[in-house]
Scaffold this motif. Structure first.
Motif, mmCIF file in Angstrom:
data_model
loop_
_atom_site.group_PDB
_atom_site.id
_atom_site.type_symbol
_atom_site.label_atom_id
_atom_site.label_comp_id
_atom_site.label_asym_id
_atom_site.label_seq_id
_atom_site.Cartn_x
_atom_site.Cartn_y
_atom_site.Cartn_z
ATOM 1 N N PHE A 1 2.733 28.322 7.316
ATOM 2 C CA PHE A 1 4.014 28.457 8.013
ATOM 3 C C PHE A 1 4.912 29.508 7.362
ATOM 4 O O PHE A 1 5.776 30.073 8.011
ATOM 5 C CB PHE A 1 4.751 27.117 8.068
ATOM 6 N N LYS A 2 4.701 29.762 6.080
ATOM 7 C CA LYS A 2 5.509 30.777 5.390
ATOM 8 C C LYS A 2 5.251 32.172 5.952
ATOM 9 O O LYS A 2 6.061 33.066 5.784
ATOM 10 C CB LYS A 2 5.232 30.759 3.892
ATOM 11 N N ALA A 3 4.124 32.353 6.619
ATOM 12 C CA ALA A 3 3.777 33.653 7.211
ATOM 13 C C ALA A 3 4.226 33.755 8.663
ATOM 14 O O ALA A 3 3.861 34.702 9.363
ATOM 15 C CB ALA A 3 2.266 33.866 7.108
ATOM 16 N N PHE A 4 5.034 32.800 9.123
ATOM 17 C CA PHE A 4 5.475 32.789 10.516
ATOM 18 C C PHE A 4 6.302 34.027 10.838
ATOM 19 O O PHE A 4 7.115 34.483 10.050
ATOM 20 C CB PHE A 4 6.322 31.539 10.801
ATOM 21 N N HIS A 5 6.054 34.567 12.022
ATOM 22 C CA HIS A 5 6.802 35.720 12.536
ATOM 23 C C HIS A 5 7.075 35.444 14.004
ATOM 24 O O HIS A 5 6.267 34.800 14.687
ATOM 25 C CB HIS A 5 5.969 36.993 12.359
ATOM 26 N N TYR A 6 8.186 35.933 14.501
ATOM 27 C CA TYR A 6 8.566 35.622 15.885
ATOM 28 C C TYR A 6 7.508 36.051 16.900
ATOM 29 O O TYR A 6 7.388 35.459 17.970
ATOM 30 C CB TYR A 6 9.925 36.233 16.238
ATOM 31 N N GLU A 7 6.710 37.067 16.579
ATOM 32 C CA GLU A 7 5.661 37.505 17.510
ATOM 33 C C GLU A 7 4.621 36.408 17.723
ATOM 34 O O GLU A 7 4.008 36.334 18.781
ATOM 35 C CB GLU A 7 5.014 38.783 16.996
ATOM 36 N N GLN A 8 4.430 35.546 16.712
ATOM 37 C CA GLN A 8 3.523 34.410 16.868
ATOM 38 C C GLN A 8 4.057 33.452 17.932
ATOM 39 O O GLN A 8 3.284 32.906 18.717
ATOM 40 C CB GLN A 8 3.386 33.640 15.553
ATOM 41 N N ALA A 9 5.354 33.257 17.932
ATOM 42 C CA ALA A 9 5.968 32.357 18.915
ATOM 43 C C ALA A 9 5.777 32.898 20.322
ATOM 44 O O ALA A 9 5.434 32.148 21.241
ATOM 45 C CB ALA A 9 7.456 32.175 18.610
ATOM 46 N N VAL A 10 5.983 34.193 20.494
ATOM 47 C CA VAL A 10 5.829 34.810 21.818
ATOM 48 C C VAL A 10 4.369 34.707 22.279
ATOM 49 O O VAL A 10 4.086 34.319 23.418
ATOM 50 C CB VAL A 10 6.301 36.279 21.783
ATOM 51 N N ALA A 11 3.442 35.032 21.390
ATOM 52 C CA ALA A 11 2.017 34.980 21.744
ATOM 53 C C ALA A 11 1.579 33.543 22.038
ATOM 54 O O ALA A 11 0.825 33.297 22.985
ATOM 55 C CB ALA A 11 1.181 35.579 20.617
ATOM 56 N N PHE A 12 2.061 32.590 21.239
ATOM 57 C CA PHE A 12 1.711 31.188 21.478
ATOM 58 C C PHE A 12 2.250 30.715 22.819
ATOM 59 O O PHE A 12 1.567 30.019 23.563
ATOM 60 C CB PHE A 12 2.239 30.294 20.356
ATOM 61 N N LYS A 13 3.467 31.095 23.122
ATOM 62 C CA LYS A 13 4.095 30.704 24.390
ATOM 63 C C LYS A 13 3.263 31.224 25.566
ATOM 64 O O LYS A 13 3.010 30.495 26.523
ATOM 65 C CB LYS A 13 5.518 31.260 24.431
ATOM 66 N N ASN A 14 2.808 32.455 25.491
ATOM 67 C CA ASN A 14 1.977 33.027 26.550
ATOM 68 C C ASN A 14 0.627 32.323 26.639
ATOM 69 O O ASN A 14 0.123 32.054 27.726
ATOM 70 C CB ASN A 14 1.782 34.526 26.333
ATOM 71 N N ASN A 15 0.050 32.002 25.484
ATOM 72 C CA ASN A 15 -1.227 31.306 25.444
ATOM 73 C C ASN A 15 -1.096 29.905 26.033
ATOM 74 O O ASN A 15 -1.957 29.457 26.798
ATOM 75 C CB ASN A 15 -1.740 31.241 24.000
ATOM 76 N N LEU A 16 -0.025 29.228 25.690
ATOM 77 C CA LEU A 16 0.202 27.870 26.185
ATOM 78 C C LEU A 16 0.369 27.866 27.703
ATOM 79 O O LEU A 16 -0.127 26.971 28.389
ATOM 80 C CB LEU A 16 1.441 27.274 25.505
ATOM 81 N N ALA A 17 1.037 28.863 28.231
ATOM 82 C CA ALA A 17 1.239 28.959 29.679
ATOM 83 C C ALA A 17 -0.081 29.138 30.427
ATOM 84 O O ALA A 17 -0.198 28.750 31.588
ATOM 85 C CB ALA A 17 2.185 30.101 30.002
ATOM 86 N N ASP A 18 -1.090 29.710 29.758
ATOM 87 C CA ASP A 18 -2.394 29.931 30.380
ATOM 88 C C ASP A 18 -3.360 28.761 30.198
ATOM 89 O O ASP A 18 -4.424 28.744 30.808
ATOM 90 C CB ASP A 18 -3.036 31.202 29.815
ATOM 91 N N GLN A 19 -3.017 27.802 29.346
ATOM 92 C CA GLN A 19 -3.919 26.684 29.074
ATOM 93 C C GLN A 19 -4.021 25.748 30.263
ATOM 94 O O GLN A 19 -3.110 25.650 31.085
ATOM 95 C CB GLN A 19 -3.452 25.900 27.847
ATOM 96 N N ARG A 20 -5.152 25.071 30.331
ATOM 97 C CA ARG A 20 -5.415 24.093 31.394
ATOM 98 C C ARG A 20 -5.396 22.696 30.809
ATOM 99 O O ARG A 20 -5.823 22.477 29.677
ATOM 100 C CB ARG A 20 -6.790 24.349 32.019
ATOM 101 N N GLY A 21 -4.912 21.750 31.583
ATOM 102 C CA GLY A 21 -4.898 20.350 31.168
ATOM 103 C C GLY A 21 -6.227 19.691 31.466
ATOM 104 O O GLY A 21 -7.193 20.347 31.879
ATOM 105 N N GLN A 22 -6.293 18.392 31.302
ATOM 106 C CA GLN A 22 -7.527 17.644 31.559
ATOM 107 C C GLN A 22 -7.927 17.681 33.019
ATOM 108 O O GLN A 22 -9.108 17.593 33.342
ATOM 109 C CB GLN A 22 -7.364 16.198 31.106
#
Length: 117
Positions: free
Chosen positions: A49-70
């Protein structure tokens, strides 16, 4: 393949105790925070977590939006909102903790916000 990061596990345990004892959150709320953090850590391959950068948040948000549920459909807006809100609160808390203050800016957590539309 890495399955956890010891430093992250220590700080998460401290955060869960904070939620339960200081914020008086219920067990399901603490579990929701744990699930959101697990999704983020899995995405970031258990990076410290010490290596966290805001670009990770943006990329994760985009990845999460593309994920599929069960069910095979995309995750609902409510799920996206709840997950990102939990992460935002965690990183805001983390930015105030010793050892993380100089590495994470409080405002970087705002990158977990969804669009208002």
């Amino acid at each position: 393949m890495k399955t956890h990061n010891p430093e992250n596990e220590r700080i998460k345990r401290k955060y869960f105790a904070f939620l339960k004892e200081a914020k008086r959150q219920s067990e399901p709320t603490v579990d929701a925070a744990a699930k959101a953090l697990n999704r983020f850590e899995t995405y970031s391959r258990y990076r410290d977590f010490k290596a966290f950068h805001y670009e990770q948040a943006v990329a994760f948000k985009n990845n999460l939006a593309d994920q599929r549920g069960q069910s095979g459909e995309r995750l609902s807006k409510a799920t996206l909102h709840a997950t990102l809100n939990q992460l935002k609160r965690f990183f805001q808390w983390l930015a105030m903790q010793p050892g993380y203050k100089s590495r994470i800016q409080y405002t970087e957590a705002d990158y977990f916000n969804l669009s208002e539309k």
